[in-house]
Design a protein around this motif. Structure first.
Motif, PDB file in Angstrom:
ATOM      1  N   ARG A  37       0.832  -1.204   0.000  1.00 55.55           N
ATOM      2  CA  ARG A  37       0.000   0.000   0.000  1.00 55.55           C
ATOM      3  C   ARG A  37       0.870   1.260   0.000  1.00 55.55           C
ATOM      4  O   ARG A  37       0.646   2.187  -0.772  1.00 55.55           O
ATOM      5  CB  ARG A  37      -0.933  -0.013   1.211  1.00 55.55           C
ATOM      6  CG  ARG A  37      -1.799   1.206   1.353  1.00 55.55           C
ATOM      7  CD  ARG A  37      -2.797   1.008   2.515  1.00 55.55           C
ATOM      8  NE  ARG A  37      -3.346   2.199   3.042  1.00 55.55           N
ATOM      9  CZ  ARG A  37      -4.240   2.970   2.435  1.00 55.55           C
ATOM     10  NH1 ARG A  37      -4.660   2.650   1.241  1.00 55.55           N
ATOM     11  NH2 ARG A  37      -4.699   4.052   3.015  1.00 55.55           N
ATOM     12  N   ARG A  38       1.881   1.284   0.879  1.00 52.24           N
ATOM     13  CA  ARG A  38       2.779   2.443   0.934  1.00 52.24           C
ATOM     14  C   ARG A  38       3.533   2.624  -0.386  1.00 52.24           C
ATOM     15  O   ARG A  38       3.731   3.736  -0.860  1.00 52.24           O
ATOM     16  CB  ARG A  38       3.750   2.297   2.101  1.00 52.24           C
ATOM     17  CG  ARG A  38       3.105   2.549   3.449  1.00 52.24           C
ATOM     18  CD  ARG A  38       4.125   2.647   4.579  1.00 52.24           C
ATOM     19  NE  ARG A  38       4.938   1.441   4.734  1.00 52.24           N
ATOM     20  CZ  ARG A  38       4.565   0.347   5.404  1.00 52.24           C
ATOM     21  NH1 ARG A  38       3.401   0.305   5.988  1.00 52.24           N
ATOM     22  NH2 ARG A  38       5.381  -0.689   5.493  1.00 52.24           N
ATOM     23  N   LEU A  39       3.940   1.501  -0.995  1.00 47.22           N
ATOM     24  CA  LEU A  39       4.631   1.563  -2.277  1.00 47.22           C
ATOM     25  C   LEU A  39       3.712   2.129  -3.354  1.00 47.22           C
ATOM     26  O   LEU A  39       4.116   2.982  -4.154  1.00 47.22           O
ATOM     27  CB  LEU A  39       5.117   0.170  -2.673  1.00 47.22           C
ATOM     28  CG  LEU A  39       5.885   0.072  -3.990  1.00 47.22           C
ATOM     29  CD1 LEU A  39       7.174   0.876  -3.908  1.00 47.22           C
ATOM     30  CD2 LEU A  39       6.171  -1.373  -4.320  1.00 47.22           C
ATOM     31  N   GLY A  40       2.467   1.682  -3.368  1.00 45.28           N
ATOM     32  CA  GLY A  40       1.497   2.180  -4.342  1.00 45.28           C
ATOM     33  C   GLY A  40       1.220   3.660  -4.165  1.00 45.28           C
ATOM     34  O   GLY A  40       1.154   4.417  -5.138  1.00 45.28           O
ATOM     35  N   ILE A  41       1.070   4.097  -2.913  1.00 39.15           N
ATOM     36  CA  ILE A  41       0.825   5.517  -2.639  1.00 39.15           C
ATOM     37  C   ILE A  41       2.032   6.348  -3.055  1.00 39.15           C
ATOM     38  O   ILE A  41       1.898   7.418  -3.647  1.00 39.15           O
ATOM     39  CB  ILE A  41       0.469   5.729  -1.153  1.00 39.15           C
ATOM     40  CG1 ILE A  41      -0.909   5.140  -0.881  1.00 39.15           C
ATOM     41  CG2 ILE A  41       0.519   7.209  -0.784  1.00 39.15           C
ATOM     42  CD1 ILE A  41      -1.288   5.116   0.588  1.00 39.15           C
ATOM     43  N   GLY A  42       3.244   5.820  -2.783  1.00 37.56           N
ATOM     44  CA  GLY A  42       4.461   6.528  -3.190  1.00 37.56           C
ATOM     45  C   GLY A  42       4.553   6.680  -4.693  1.00 37.56           C
ATOM     46  O   GLY A  42       4.927   7.740  -5.207  1.00 37.56           O
ATOM     47  N   ALA A  43       4.214   5.607  -5.419  1.00 35.36           N
ATOM     48  CA  ALA A  43       4.251   5.667  -6.883  1.00 35.36           C
ATOM     49  C   ALA A  43       3.215   6.654  -7.410  1.00 35.36           C
ATOM     50  O   ALA A  43       3.494   7.444  -8.324  1.00 35.36           O
ATOM     51  CB  ALA A  43       3.999   4.273  -7.460  1.00 35.36           C
ATOM     52  N   LEU A  44       2.016   6.626  -6.833  1.00 35.78           N
ATOM     53  CA  LEU A  44       0.972   7.559  -7.256  1.00 35.78           C
ATOM     54  C   LEU A  44       1.389   9.003  -6.984  1.00 35.78           C
ATOM     55  O   LEU A  44       1.200   9.879  -7.831  1.00 35.78           O
ATOM     56  CB  LEU A  44      -0.340   7.242  -6.533  1.00 35.78           C
ATOM     57  CG  LEU A  44      -1.535   8.116  -6.885  1.00 35.78           C
ATOM     58  CD1 LEU A  44      -1.872   7.993  -8.364  1.00 35.78           C
ATOM     59  CD2 LEU A  44      -2.729   7.743  -6.043  1.00 35.78           C
ATOM     60  N   ASP A  45       1.976   9.250  -5.808  1.00 34.43           N
ATOM     61  CA  ASP A  45       2.416  10.604  -5.479  1.00 34.43           C
ATOM     62  C   ASP A  45       3.541  11.077  -6.406  1.00 34.43           C
ATOM     63  O   ASP A  45       3.653  12.264  -6.693  1.00 34.43           O
ATOM     64  CB  ASP A  45       2.861  10.693  -4.018  1.00 34.43           C
ATOM     65  CG  ASP A  45       1.701  10.665  -3.047  1.00 34.43           C
ATOM     66  OD1 ASP A  45       0.539  10.786  -3.495  1.00 34.43           O
ATOM     67  OD2 ASP A  45       1.949  10.514  -1.833  1.00 34.43           O
ATOM     68  N   ALA A  46       4.380  10.135  -6.894  1.00 35.24           N
ATOM     69  CA  ALA A  46       5.446  10.511  -7.820  1.00 35.24           C
ATOM     70  C   ALA A  46       4.861  10.882  -9.185  1.00 35.24           C
ATOM     71  O   ALA A  46       5.328  11.825  -9.834  1.00 35.24           O
ATOM     72  CB  ALA A  46       6.446   9.369  -7.964  1.00 35.24           C
ATOM     73  N   LEU A  47       3.835  10.145  -9.615  1.00 34.01           N
ATOM     74  CA  LEU A  47       3.221  10.424 -10.910  1.00 34.01           C
ATOM     75  C   LEU A  47       2.264  11.608 -10.860  1.00 34.01           C
ATOM     76  O   LEU A  47       2.196  12.411 -11.792  1.00 34.01           O
ATOM     77  CB  LEU A  47       2.468   9.184 -11.405  1.00 34.01           C
ATOM     78  CG  LEU A  47       3.323   7.975 -11.744  1.00 34.01           C
ATOM     79  CD1 LEU A  47       2.452   6.761 -12.021  1.00 34.01           C
ATOM     80  CD2 LEU A  47       4.209   8.281 -12.946  1.00 34.01           C
ATOM     81  N   LEU A  48       1.495  11.692  -9.776  1.00 37.81           N
ATOM     82  CA  LEU A  48       0.511  12.770  -9.594  1.00 37.81           C
ATOM     83  C   LEU A  48       0.741  13.387  -8.215  1.00 37.81           C
ATOM     84  O   LEU A  48       0.126  12.996  -7.236  1.00 37.81           O
ATOM     85  CB  LEU A  48      -0.915  12.216  -9.681  1.00 37.81           C
ATOM     86  CG  LEU A  48      -1.289  11.504 -10.975  1.00 37.81           C
ATOM     87  CD1 LEU A  48      -2.601  10.771 -10.812  1.00 37.81           C
ATOM     88  CD2 LEU A  48      -1.377  12.510 -12.102  1.00 37.81           C
TER      89      LEU A  48
END
Length: 98
Positions: free
Chosen positions: A7-18
């Motif tokens: 979950r943290r990895l997914g949120i980090g990736a989303l925050d990097a893209l958007l």
């Protein structure tokens, strides 16, 4: 434990893209769904009197239509919601413009 890490990895990736931005003015913020300091400072917290059904604030006491559970605004009297909605606890002053 693994689910939390994913979950943290997914949120980090989303925050990097958007990257997270303010809900009202698009300024950068720390987390998705937040307000920047300027917009948060423009909030005014709603206190009584307000409509007990939808939370719309009244200009002064004695306004609204008296009902068994408290005062209702005109919109709630004309078209009542099927169940009470969570009352708004703050309002933006002036209203946000996007």
């Amino acid at each position: 434990m693994v689910a939390g890490a994913l979950r943290r990895l997914g949120i980090g990736a989303l925050d990097a893209l958007l990257p997270p931005h303010c809900l009202t003015c698009d300024a950068p913020v720390e987390a998705q769904g937040g307000l920047c300091a300027d917009c948060f400072g423009k909030l005014s917290f709603v206190s009584a009197p307000f409509c007990v059904r939808c939370g719309v604030p009244f200009p002064h006491a004695g306004m609204g239509t008296p009902m068994a559970d408290g005062a209702w605004c005109e919109a709630c009297v004309e078209a009542p919601l099927p169940s009470p909605q969570p009352a708004r606890r703050c309002a933006m002053t002036p209203a946000p413009r996007r």
